[in-house]
Scaffold this motif. Sequence first.
Motif, PDB file in Angstrom:
ATOM      1  N   UNK A 156       0.630  -1.205  -0.067  1.00 17.32           N
ATOM      2  CA  UNK A 156       0.339   0.181   0.124  1.00 17.32           C
ATOM      3  C   UNK A 156       0.927   1.142  -0.404  1.00 17.32           C
ATOM      4  N   UNK A 157       1.859   1.102   0.872  1.00 11.75           N
ATOM      5  CA  UNK A 157       2.869   2.683   0.844  1.00 11.75           C
ATOM      6  C   UNK A 157       3.834   3.006  -0.453  1.00 11.75           C
ATOM      7  N   UNK A 158       4.096   1.707  -1.419  1.00 13.05           N
ATOM      8  CA  UNK A 158       4.909   1.640  -2.116  1.00 13.05           C
ATOM      9  C   UNK A 158       4.025   2.653  -3.270  1.00 13.05           C
ATOM     10  N   UNK A 159       2.832   2.279  -3.287  1.00 12.88           N
ATOM     11  CA  UNK A 159       1.823   3.173  -4.300  1.00 12.88           C
ATOM     12  C   UNK A 159       2.583   4.536  -4.350  1.00 12.88           C
ATOM     13  N   UNK A 160       2.734   5.023  -2.549  1.00 10.33           N
ATOM     14  CA  UNK A 160       3.107   6.727  -2.785  1.00 10.33           C
ATOM     15  C   UNK A 160       4.726   6.863  -3.892  1.00 10.33           C
ATOM     16  N   UNK A 161       5.667   5.990  -3.801  1.00 10.40           N
ATOM     17  CA  UNK A 161       6.584   5.694  -4.260  1.00 10.40           C
ATOM     18  C   UNK A 161       6.152   5.977  -5.982  1.00 10.40           C
ATOM     19  N   UNK A 162       5.822   4.801  -6.264  1.00 11.13           N
ATOM     20  CA  UNK A 162       4.614   5.322  -7.640  1.00 11.13           C
ATOM     21  C   UNK A 162       4.999   6.486  -8.164  1.00 11.13           C
ATOM     22  N   UNK A 163       4.189   7.319  -7.761  1.00 18.33           N
ATOM     23  CA  UNK A 163       4.690   8.732  -8.161  1.00 18.33           C
ATOM     24  C   UNK A 163       5.975   9.633  -8.819  1.00 18.33           C
ATOM     25  N   UNK A 164       6.919   9.195  -7.976  1.00 13.12           N
ATOM     26  CA  UNK A 164       8.310   9.439  -8.549  1.00 13.12           C
ATOM     27  C   UNK A 164       8.876   9.057  -9.189  1.00 13.12           C
ATOM     28  N   UNK A 165       8.394   7.304  -9.926  1.00 15.27           N
ATOM     29  CA  UNK A 165       8.627   6.834 -11.221  1.00 15.27           C
ATOM     30  C   UNK A 165       7.625   6.557 -11.549  1.00 15.27           C
ATOM     31  N   UNK A 166       8.009   8.184 -12.526  1.00 14.46           N
ATOM     32  CA  UNK A 166       6.326   7.520 -13.593  1.00 14.46           C
ATOM     33  C   UNK A 166       6.822   6.710 -14.868  1.00 14.46           C
ATOM     34  N   UNK A 167       8.526   7.652 -15.560  1.00 19.65           N
ATOM     35  CA  UNK A 167       9.081   7.010 -16.369  1.00 19.65           C
ATOM     36  C   UNK A 167       9.217   5.587 -16.437  1.00 19.65           C
ATOM     37  N   UNK A 168       8.699   4.091 -15.000  1.00 15.45           N
ATOM     38  CA  UNK A 168       8.782   2.681 -14.698  1.00 15.45           C
ATOM     39  C   UNK A 168       6.923   2.814 -15.240  1.00 15.45           C
ATOM     40  N   UNK A 169       6.760   1.783 -16.046  1.00 15.21           N
ATOM     41  CA  UNK A 169       5.012   0.923 -16.126  1.00 15.21           C
ATOM     42  C   UNK A 169       4.623   0.575 -14.979  1.00 15.21           C
ATOM     43  N   UNK A 170       3.695   1.067 -15.107  1.00 18.21           N
ATOM     44  CA  UNK A 170       3.223   0.795 -13.186  1.00 18.21           C
ATOM     45  C   UNK A 170       3.183  -0.719 -12.845  1.00 18.21           C
ATOM     46  N   UNK A 171       2.954  -1.944 -14.576  1.00 21.17           N
ATOM     47  CA  UNK A 171       2.940  -3.531 -14.523  1.00 21.17           C
ATOM     48  C   UNK A 171       4.357  -4.173 -13.701  1.00 21.17           C
ATOM     49  N   UNK A 172       5.754  -2.777 -14.308  1.00 23.04           N
ATOM     50  CA  UNK A 172       6.934  -3.347 -14.632  1.00 23.04           C
ATOM     51  C   UNK A 172       7.238  -3.085 -12.394  1.00 23.04           C
ATOM     52  N   UNK A 173       6.618  -1.917 -12.336  1.00 21.40           N
ATOM     53  CA  UNK A 173       7.014  -1.283 -10.638  1.00 21.40           C
ATOM     54  C   UNK A 173       6.137  -2.259 -10.137  1.00 21.40           C
ATOM     55  N   UNK A 174       5.423  -2.945  -9.891  1.00 19.49           N
ATOM     56  CA  UNK A 174       3.710  -3.705  -9.340  1.00 19.49           C
ATOM     57  C   UNK A 174       4.923  -5.072  -9.041  1.00 19.49           C
ATOM     58  N   UNK A 175       5.407  -5.805 -10.551  1.00 18.58           N
ATOM     59  CA  UNK A 175       5.661  -6.789 -10.576  1.00 18.58           C
ATOM     60  C   UNK A 175       7.098  -6.807  -9.677  1.00 18.58           C
ATOM     61  N   UNK A 176       7.497  -6.013  -9.418  1.00 21.16           N
ATOM     62  CA  UNK A 176       9.134  -5.174  -8.836  1.00 21.16           C
ATOM     63  C   UNK A 176       8.840  -5.407  -7.325  1.00 21.16           C
ATOM     64  N   UNK A 177       7.475  -5.160  -6.920  1.00 16.41           N
ATOM     65  CA  UNK A 177       7.767  -4.298  -5.320  1.00 16.41           C
ATOM     66  C   UNK A 177       7.000  -6.173  -4.467  1.00 16.41           C
ATOM     67  N   UNK A 178       5.659  -6.866  -6.028  1.00 18.32           N
ATOM     68  CA  UNK A 178       5.608  -8.212  -5.262  1.00 18.32           C
ATOM     69  C   UNK A 178       6.651  -9.625  -5.305  1.00 18.32           C
ATOM     70  N   UNK A 179       7.740  -9.413  -5.819  1.00 16.05           N
ATOM     71  CA  UNK A 179       8.487 -10.081  -5.934  1.00 16.05           C
ATOM     72  C   UNK A 179       9.455  -9.550  -4.835  1.00 16.05           C
ATOM     73  N   UNK A 180       9.758  -8.305  -4.308  1.00 14.20           N
ATOM     74  CA  UNK A 180      10.138  -8.054  -3.014  1.00 14.20           C
ATOM     75  C   UNK A 180       9.244  -8.414  -1.413  1.00 14.20           C
ATOM     76  N   UNK A 181       7.838  -8.173  -2.363  1.00 13.63           N
ATOM     77  CA  UNK A 181       7.394  -9.138  -0.953  1.00 13.63           C
ATOM     78  C   UNK A 181       7.748 -10.841  -0.409  1.00 13.63           C
ATOM     79  N   UNK A 182       7.114 -11.149  -1.558  1.00 18.51           N
ATOM     80  CA  UNK A 182       7.289 -12.976  -1.267  1.00 18.51           C
ATOM     81  C   UNK A 182       9.283 -12.934  -1.254  1.00 18.51           C
ATOM     82  N   UNK A 183       9.959 -12.843  -1.702  1.00 14.82           N
ATOM     83  CA  UNK A 183      11.694 -12.099  -0.929  1.00 14.82           C
ATOM     84  C   UNK A 183      11.747 -12.325   0.603  1.00 14.82           C
TER      85      UNK A 183
END
Length: 411
Positions: A156-183
């Motif tokens: 949930x908190x990572x969504x705020x970070x995404x607005x500082x990374x608008x050059x990154x597609x949301x799907x890529x950013x979301x995948x990275x967050x989920x991967x870190x979450x699982x790891x």
Amino acid sequence: MPGESLSVDRARLMVDSALAMQGEDLSKLDVKNQSTETRPHRLDHGFTYEAREGDPRNVAEAKYRRNGGVDGNWLHVVKPPWYKIPETWEREREAGTVLRTVKSTLTFLVIAALVVWAVGVLAYRMRRGFVPWRRALLYAAIPAVVAFLAGTNEFYLSKATYFNMVATPWSVFRTGVITQWLISTGVLYVFFAVGLAVLSALYPEAAPALRRPERRAAGLDAGFTILGGIGALLLAKDISMLLAAANPAWIPFEGWTIPEWLSAPMPLLLMLGSGLSRTLVSALLLAFFAYLWEGRMRTPLLRAVLLLAAVVMVMPTSSPDANEWLYSLLTNIVRVALAFVVLRYLVAGRPVLLLALAAGLTIYSLAAQGLGTGNGFVIANTWGFVVIAIAALGVWVGGAGRKIRDRRLET
């Protein structure tokens, strides 16, 4: 949001409104810093507020501050209160000193020795079949599930970070967050499994003492042990305050910490995960200390070395002044001495009481931290955590479970 921008005045109005909703009196704050950053298709504004001179929230030269920012037309964050520490103080803490070098070196040596010894004990017991890996892997799944659920806060908190990374597609950013979450969940699972295995390796004969009848018989003793541990903590705090009152210049300052619970949508899950982790770490440290004291370090010289190592472990790392070190040394000697008394005369080698003590002290410390935030939502979650944790501890000590399970354990 990308493609939309606000003027500085409108952005500040949004941040001011958010701060006012959190109870801040804006007439007592000045805008210390203001920044505007041009990003693709939008403007980002950031504001730093500082309490005015004479404000009681300022502590000496440390200034009370609040931060807020607007990305495009999106209020992305209003940070909890924090303090601006004088740069001279920070430079003193960052500068290398002989005391700090000695502390860092001794801490590294102590930790390395403990890790090597723990690995050696674990390997030795594994070769003889004394480590119940299956049970450790099974029990470790409980805190892993809690950690996985608590990860929803980070998502949930990572969504705020995404607005500082608008050059990154949301799907890529979301995948990275989920991967870190699982790891992170997997790493915590391995940590708990190994920790439980080490406890089993240190005390292979303790398994029968943790069965249901023994736990129920130790119920009242567990309660007195927890109360005694909390009393020892409070006594150590009182002695620390007396030493501080005798010479306030000796008090080391480690900085302010604001719990992440203030910004999490579900702080209860974070508290449960932290509670399980702290309980395991506390149980490991207490059990390892008792194992060395009673088994491997019976001579006065070796026991003196063990006590010295325990004091070194809790010494501060950022205090460059000799008086601050002396203060910390005296207070930590008191803490180690009280911990020894609790282990020697209250726990007295009973595994049930050792685990109950670790859990009880964790519940108390987290409850004190949560209630101390003064935030109504966090306080409500803290009471929820206390109820759940005490109920779980009571069920475990009380030995709730089906009789068929007890018969299996006895066989």
